[in-house]
Structure formats: C-alpha cells, structure tokens
Design a protein around this motif. Structure first.
Motif, PDB file in Angstrom:
ATOM      1  N   GLY A 131     -30.434   5.732  -6.836  1.00  0.00           N
ATOM      2  CA  GLY A 131     -30.337   6.988  -6.661  1.00  0.00           C
ATOM      3  C   GLY A 131     -28.859   7.666  -6.718  1.00  0.00           C
ATOM      4  O   GLY A 131     -28.766   8.774  -7.222  1.00  0.00           O
ATOM      5  N   ASP A 150     -37.059   7.239 -10.585  1.00  0.00           N
ATOM      6  CA  ASP A 150     -36.393   6.300 -10.000  1.00  0.00           C
ATOM      7  C   ASP A 150     -37.179   5.293  -9.087  1.00  0.00           C
ATOM      8  O   ASP A 150     -38.014   5.962  -8.090  1.00  0.00           O
ATOM      9  CB  ASP A 150     -35.225   6.910  -9.417  1.00  0.00           C
ATOM     10  N   ARG A 184     -33.330   6.025   7.490  1.00  0.00           N
ATOM     11  CA  ARG A 184     -34.394   5.415   6.864  1.00  0.00           C
ATOM     12  C   ARG A 184     -34.984   4.082   7.869  1.00  0.00           C
ATOM     13  O   ARG A 184     -34.158   3.274   8.118  1.00  0.00           O
ATOM     14  CB  ARG A 184     -34.007   4.881   5.529  1.00  0.00           C
TER      15      ARG A 184
HETATM   16 MG    MG Z   1     -33.040   5.308  -3.794  1.00  0.00          MG
END
Ligand code: MG
Ligand code: UP5
Length: 199
Positions: free
Chosen positions: A20, A95, A143
C-alpha cells in the motif's frame, strides 16, 4: 467509442511488506490508479446491506482468502467506474491480488481478454519484518487482523497460497522482485527504476 483495454500491474508480497505504501508513492509519480483488494473488501464489509459483510469479516480476521466471486466483482466494478469517469485512467495497480489458485482462476474467467496483465511487482520481505510492521501499525490501525494471532495465519496463508502464485508468474518471466525490507525511499528507488523501464 474507442475504449482502452486496462493495463494491470499486480502488486504482491507478504502482509506489511509495503504494498500500500509503495502504491501510494507510485500514484503520486505515475499515471496509475491504485486498487487494493483488501481495501475494497474492507469497504464492502462496512457497506450497509452487504450480503457478504459477515463472511468478509470472518475471513479477514482468520487471514483466509475470500472466495474470488466476491473480490473479482469489487475489482471489476472499481476498474469500470474509474475508466467511465476518465478514459485516460486505464492503468491499474492491483494490490494484494491474486493471492491463490481460486483468485487466479476467477481473474482468468472474468477478465480474460478484457485486461492485460503487464507484470507483477513483488515486494519481498522477511516474515519477521512483516509481522513487526503490522504489529506496530496495529497500535492504531483499527484493523481486525493486525494482531499476533491473525498475523500468524496471514503469514501461513501467504506462504502456502500466495507464494506459489508469485512463482507461477516468475516462471513466465513476469515478476519484478524488490527487496522490501529496506527503507521506504530505498524500496521506491528500485520501484521507479522498474516502472521507468517498463513504461
Ligand atoms: Mg495493504
Ligand atoms: N511500512 C511500509 N513500508 C515500510 C518500510 N519500507 N519500512 C518500514 N516501515 C514500512 O505497510 C505496513 C506497515 O508498514 C505500515 O505501517 C507502513 O507505514 C509500514 P503497508 O504499506 O500497509 O503494507 P501492505 O503490504 O499493504 O500490508 P497489508 O497489511 O495491507 O497487507 P496484506 O496483504 O496483509 O493486507 P490486505 O489488505 O491486502 O489483505 C487483508 C486481508 O484481506 C487478507 O488477509 C485476506 O483475508 C483478505 N483479502 C482477500 O481475501 N482477498 C484479496 O484479494 C485481498 C485481501
């Protein structure tokens, strides 16, 4: 009207390898649109009324790979919407996909003839470095998979399912490997050299 066939670079590497981060750098310097399969899945998980929300949540927490029917539709829609808004945006960094055989088959079924995969950008990074980066990020990323238990599973899935996909592309001479354990700037210097040659 004449529509460009999308040109795709798959961006692969372990959890926390920096996919990322490097994609953000690329987008600032080159005419690519960044599509993170993980980000698209997290958005779908959060979408009101999604029939897949719970399934996605469970798979992500367990570091398992979501059935491709879900992921490929999110990717296809995102690509179509991007190109409909601006016909010049036909270059994509995809990605975190394809991560396993199922992903690859789904891509080939849905996208065969509809997009050209130019090459794979492989961010190669040791498991320890990957884990430590994600744990560090986990202090405030929110996350659900940036914890030790999920990370063990994410690494297992990466080694068992994703590495073989990278090796498949390697045999086709389509992989550009970058040592992703170095600083963000050092990694990006290598990325630029690759993209400047390929463009
Ligand atoms: Mg990522
Ligand atoms: N950081 C980055 N580069 C650094 C560097 N060179 N030096 C020092 N620090 C660096 O970076 C991670 C962290 O490290 C950040 O804090 C960053 O600042 C730092 P990032 O750029 O976010 O790395 P990235 O490789 O993108 O890590 P990410 O955690 O996003 O990788 P994953 O592949 O694990 O996550 P993804 O979002 O792709 O997938 C998550 C889950 O979704 C999967 O486990 C799976 O369950 C599901 N999924 C599917 O099922 N199917 C898909 O197709 C995709 C995802």
């Amino acid at each position: 009207s004449l529509v460009m066939k999308p040109k795709v670079v798959f961006v692969l590497g372990g959890p926390g390898a920096g996919k990322g981060t490097q994609c953000s750098n690329i987008v600032e310097n080159y005419s690519y649109t960044h599509l993170s399969a993980g980000d698209l899945l997290r958005a779908e998980r959060a979408r009101e009324g999604s029939e897949f929300g719970q399934l996605i949540a469970n798979f992500i927490k367990d570091g398992k790979i979501v059935p491709v029917e879900i992921t490929i539709n999110l990717l296809r829609k995102a690509m179509e919407e991007t190109m409909q808004k601006d016909a010049k945006k036909f270059r994509f960094l995809i990605d975190g996909f394809p991560r396993n055989e199922d992903n690859l088959q789904g891509w080939n079924t849905v996208m065969d003839g509809k997009a050209d995969v130019k090459f794979v950008l492989f961010f190669d990074c040791g498991n320890e470095v990957c884990i430590n980066r994600c744990l560090e990020r986990g202090k405030n990323s929110g996350r659900t998979d940036d914890n030790r238990e999920s990370l063990e599973k994410r690494i297992q899935t990466y080694l068992q399912s994703t590495r073989p996909i990278i090796e498949l592309y390697e045999k086709q001479g389509k992989v550009h490997k970058v040592d992703a354990s170095r600083s963000v700037d050092e990694v990006f210097a290598d990325v630029k050299a690759i993209l400047d040659k390929e463009d």
